[in-house]
Design an enzyme around this catalytic site. Structure first.
Site, PDB file in Angstrom:
ATOM      1  N   CYS A 119     -11.810   8.873   2.264  1.00  0.00           N
ATOM      2  CA  CYS A 119     -10.769   8.681   3.132  1.00  0.00           C
ATOM      3  C   CYS A 119      -9.602   9.645   2.914  1.00  0.00           C
ATOM      4  O   CYS A 119      -8.960   9.785   1.963  1.00  0.00           O
ATOM      5  CB  CYS A 119     -10.155   7.157   3.017  1.00  0.00           C
ATOM      6  SG  CYS A 119      -8.929   6.772   4.338  1.00  0.00           S
TER       7      CYS A 119
ATOM      8  N   ARG B  97     -10.481  -5.594   6.108  1.00  0.00           N
ATOM      9  CA  ARG B  97     -10.685  -4.849   7.495  1.00  0.00           C
ATOM     10  C   ARG B  97     -11.044  -3.401   7.341  1.00  0.00           C
ATOM     11  O   ARG B  97     -10.649  -2.860   6.286  1.00  0.00           O
ATOM     12  CB  ARG B  97      -9.679  -5.440   8.308  1.00  0.00           C
ATOM     13  CG  ARG B  97      -8.274  -4.634   8.203  1.00  0.00           C
ATOM     14  CD  ARG B  97      -7.374  -5.119   9.203  1.00  0.00           C
ATOM     15  NE  ARG B  97      -6.008  -4.286   9.005  1.00  0.00           N
ATOM     16  CZ  ARG B  97      -5.188  -4.517   8.307  1.00  0.00           C
ATOM     17  NH1 ARG B  97      -5.241  -5.861   7.600  1.00  0.00           N
ATOM     18  NH2 ARG B  97      -3.955  -3.980   8.318  1.00  0.00           N
TER      19      ARG B  97
ATOM     20  N   THR C 140      -3.134  -3.540   0.883  1.00  0.00           N
ATOM     21  CA  THR C 140      -3.376  -3.486   2.339  1.00  0.00           C
ATOM     22  C   THR C 140      -4.283  -4.094   3.046  1.00  0.00           C
ATOM     23  O   THR C 140      -3.974  -4.392   4.527  1.00  0.00           O
ATOM     24  CB  THR C 140      -3.449  -1.910   2.818  1.00  0.00           C
ATOM     25  OG1 THR C 140      -4.896  -1.367   2.362  1.00  0.00           O
ATOM     26  CG2 THR C 140      -2.325  -1.020   1.950  1.00  0.00           C
TER      27      THR C 140
ATOM     28  N   ASP D 280     -52.828  20.185   2.087  1.00  0.00           N
ATOM     29  CA  ASP D 280     -52.442  20.542   3.184  1.00  0.00           C
ATOM     30  C   ASP D 280     -52.418  22.131   3.199  1.00  0.00           C
ATOM     31  O   ASP D 280     -52.173  22.632   2.384  1.00  0.00           O
ATOM     32  CB  ASP D 280     -50.790  20.099   3.467  1.00  0.00           C
ATOM     33  CG  ASP D 280     -50.640  20.711   4.696  1.00  0.00           C
ATOM     34  OD1 ASP D 280     -50.699  19.912   5.637  1.00  0.00           O
ATOM     35  OD2 ASP D 280     -49.795  21.800   4.760  1.00  0.00           O
TER      36      ASP D 280
ATOM     37  N   CYS E 161     -12.168   1.560   2.771  1.00  0.00           N
ATOM     38  CA  CYS E 161     -12.411   2.768   3.320  1.00  0.00           C
ATOM     39  C   CYS E 161     -13.651   3.350   2.594  1.00  0.00           C
ATOM     40  O   CYS E 161     -14.143   2.935   1.634  1.00  0.00           O
ATOM     41  CB  CYS E 161     -10.841   3.385   2.602  1.00  0.00           C
ATOM     42  SG  CYS E 161      -9.664   3.057   3.336  1.00  0.00           S
TER      43      CYS E 161
ATOM     44  N   CYS F  57     -10.691   6.524   8.499  1.00  0.00           N
ATOM     45  CA  CYS F  57     -11.868   6.921   7.710  1.00  0.00           C
ATOM     46  C   CYS F  57     -13.030   6.144   8.511  1.00  0.00           C
ATOM     47  O   CYS F  57     -14.092   6.567   8.468  1.00  0.00           O
ATOM     48  CB  CYS F  57     -11.985   7.069   6.566  1.00  0.00           C
ATOM     49  SG  CYS F  57     -12.070   5.276   5.855  1.00  0.00           S
TER      50      CYS F  57
ATOM     51  N   CYS G  86     -10.664   0.474   7.706  1.00  0.00           N
ATOM     52  CA  CYS G  86      -9.458   1.490   7.804  1.00  0.00           C
ATOM     53  C   CYS G  86      -9.824   2.110   9.232  1.00  0.00           C
ATOM     54  O   CYS G  86     -10.764   2.447   9.682  1.00  0.00           O
ATOM     55  CB  CYS G  86      -9.751   2.658   6.642  1.00  0.00           C
ATOM     56  SG  CYS G  86      -8.578   3.805   6.930  1.00  0.00           S
TER      57      CYS G  86
END
Length: 534
Positions: A79, A104, A71, A480, A75, A109, A106
């Site tokens: 996802c 690129r 694709t 402390d 992701c 998600c 998704c």
């Protein structure tokens, strides 16, 4: 290589690094860093990454990114779409690396908006320091030479270190951040696209358009059109964002501490949100941070939109939002004394600061006095030397004084003991000269050594600064008062030396153990304020 030996042990780990344990069911990694820090190549273990993707394990979000060959998208591990075939998966350590290899983001998600990798906040090596500085926009403002100068190495060394671990260099990492900043401005504001481009750090409109199309698969105008569906009209000058984090998150001590110790005029709790002023590179801002079930609601008013990425980075750092609470709590839960405290309210974060120098000054003002007295001292300093600002939404009045302003203060005007005045003025001088660096790219041990050489800096002050300003997850304050009281009530060793020896089992998360110890007391830092304004 056998299944008991993770593949990343043969691909970039130093001999001083060690893996504590690996959960073979979900591939969840827990790493202890050696004295020199650790380098994690989680994305290099293909089988475990694939199992995390197929189980949609959200704990891995930000640890690595899954690219799908068929694709061309990348992701988060969690996802919601049907996982791709394993043969079609590729794994990258950063969104920038995935983008540089032609993938690129998704649209489902939104991997570019996932929580940051917890590695960069839990490590002190040069790669982690570089990543923290890149997140603050140093490369956009000063270029790679400026980044190298801040880290004390050559540009060639920085390039080589980042490419060796992350598969990409500082320019690509900064470009990915610019793309995410642009997306936020496109989707959450009505700012004209030309202004968005330059506010996000792009040198030209063409570079802006090309990058947005390449990274998100949509033109900027289409991104805005898609985001506008169901969105109410934006208030001019106000940006409303969602800051993601890894669950669980316990807001009580996080926001309770910030509200209870807040500096009057600079910080306040109003209408269920923590608010404060921010001194930024190109101007100032006011931020409102509200805890929500699955994110932090963030409302930002900036005088210059170029400061957006820096403001977001500082807010995430302030709230410790890139922490890995599962890894932290599993280590601390192994102690039978701490286990019930962890189980009662898991996911405690370390309340940090938006500015290391500010925190150091406030730590000195808070030496050997109550929380109320420390706030009073800080408020007086702000009123005398802070820069006035307007706040239409509340009662904030000033920016915390800059180091340059504090360098001109008259020590005699401070209502402090003479020794404390000397400590404060010496600290300010070291910060003003640049000899002391308490920024996000600083070397933790060098900073500790420099602080120890200044008059009036004992273990409590140094470790408080290391915990809240430097972000060292293993800082520890056995002396402390709150820690000592908690240790006594829980039957732990009473003396600082004995408690330090006992706490070795909590490493490398002793800063978080301190939060659980403090939570045993009845103090305002442990609970959200109930009133409208605090």
């Amino acid at each position: 290589m056998t299944s008991s030996q993770p593949t990343w042990l043969s691909s970039g780990w130093r001999k001083s690094d060690r893996v504590v344990s690996v959960d073979h069911d979900v591939g969840f990694l827990r790493i202890n860093r050696a004295a020199s820090g650790y380098v994690g190549r989680v994305h290099a273990d293909f089988d475990r990454c694939a199992r995390a993707v197929r189980s949609k394990d959200a704990r891995f979000d930000g640890w690595f990114f899954t690219a799908v060959l068929t694709t061309g998208i990348y992701c988060r591990p969690s996802c919601p779409v049907v996982p791709p075939k394993i043969a079609h998966m590729r794994f990258y350590p950063t969104a920038a690396a995935a983008q540089q290899n032609g993938f690129r983001a998704c649209k489902r998600c939104r991997p570019d908006a996932s929580p940051g990798s917890p590695q960069w906040n839990a490590r002190a090596d040069v790669v982690a320091r570089a990543m923290r500085l890149i997140a603050e926009g140093v490369v956009d403002r000063d270029g790679v030479p400026g980044l190298a100068d801040r880290l004390g190495y050559s540009t060639r060394h920085i390039e080589r270190q980042l490419r060796a671990e992350l598969g990409t260099g500082p320019l690509a990492l900064a470009r990915a951040q610019r793309a995410q900043t642009a997306r936020i401005l496109i989707e959450t504001s009505t700012v004209p696209m030309g202004d968005v481009a330059f506010a996000a750090g792009f040198a030209s409109i063409r570079a802006f358009n090309d990058t947005v199309r390449e990274v998100f698969g949509l033109a900027p105008t289409e991104l805005r059109r898609r985001a506008a569906g169901g969105r109410r009209g934006a208030t001019p000058g106000l940006l409303c964002l969602r800051l993601p984090y890894r669950t669980p998150l316990c807001p009580d001590n996080l926001f309770g501490h910030l509200a209870a110790t807040g500096t009057p005029g600079v910080e306040e709790w109003r209408d269920g949100a923590y608010r404060r002023t921010l001194r930024l590179s190109h101007g100032h801002g006011v931020v409102s941070l509200r805890p929500e079930p699955d994110h932090i609601g963030c409302r930002l008013a900036l005088t210059d939109l170029r400061d957006l990425s820096l403001a977001i980075a500082r807010c995430r750092w302030l709230l410790d939002l890139d922490a890995d609470p599962t890894a932290v709590d599993e280590t601390l839960r192994a102690d039978p004394v701490l286990a019930p405290r962890v189980d009662e309210n898991p996911g405690r974060r370390v309340p940090r600061t938006v500015d290391g120098a500010e925190l150091a000054v406030r730590a000195v003002l808070g030496q050997q006095v109550s929380t109320a007295a420390a706030r009073t001292h800080a408020g007086r300093l702000v009123a005398a030397y802070g820069e006035p600002v307007s706040d239409s939404g509340g009662g904030l009045t000033h920016l915390f004084p800059s180091i340059e302003a504090l360098a001109s203060l008259d020590p005699a005007a401070l209502a402090l003991p003479a020794s404390r005045r000397r400590t404060l003025t010496t600290l300010v001088a070291a910060l003003a000269s640049g000899a002391l660096d308490l920024g996000h790219g600083s070397d933790w041990q060098q900073a500790r050594a420099h602080l120890a050489a200044l008059p009036g800096f004992g273990p409590w002050t140094i470790e408080t600064i290391a915990m809240r300003a430097l972000g060292d997850p293993d800082a520890f304050v056995p002396g402390d008062l709150g820690v000592r009281i908690a240790a006594g009530n829980l039957g732990l060793p009473a003396t600082p030396a004995a408690l330090t020896r006992y706490a070795a089992a909590w490493r490398p998360w002793r800063s978080y153990a301190v939060q659980y110890l403090w939570a045993t007391g009845d103090h305002a830092i442990n609970r959200l304020p109930s009133g409208a304004v605090a």
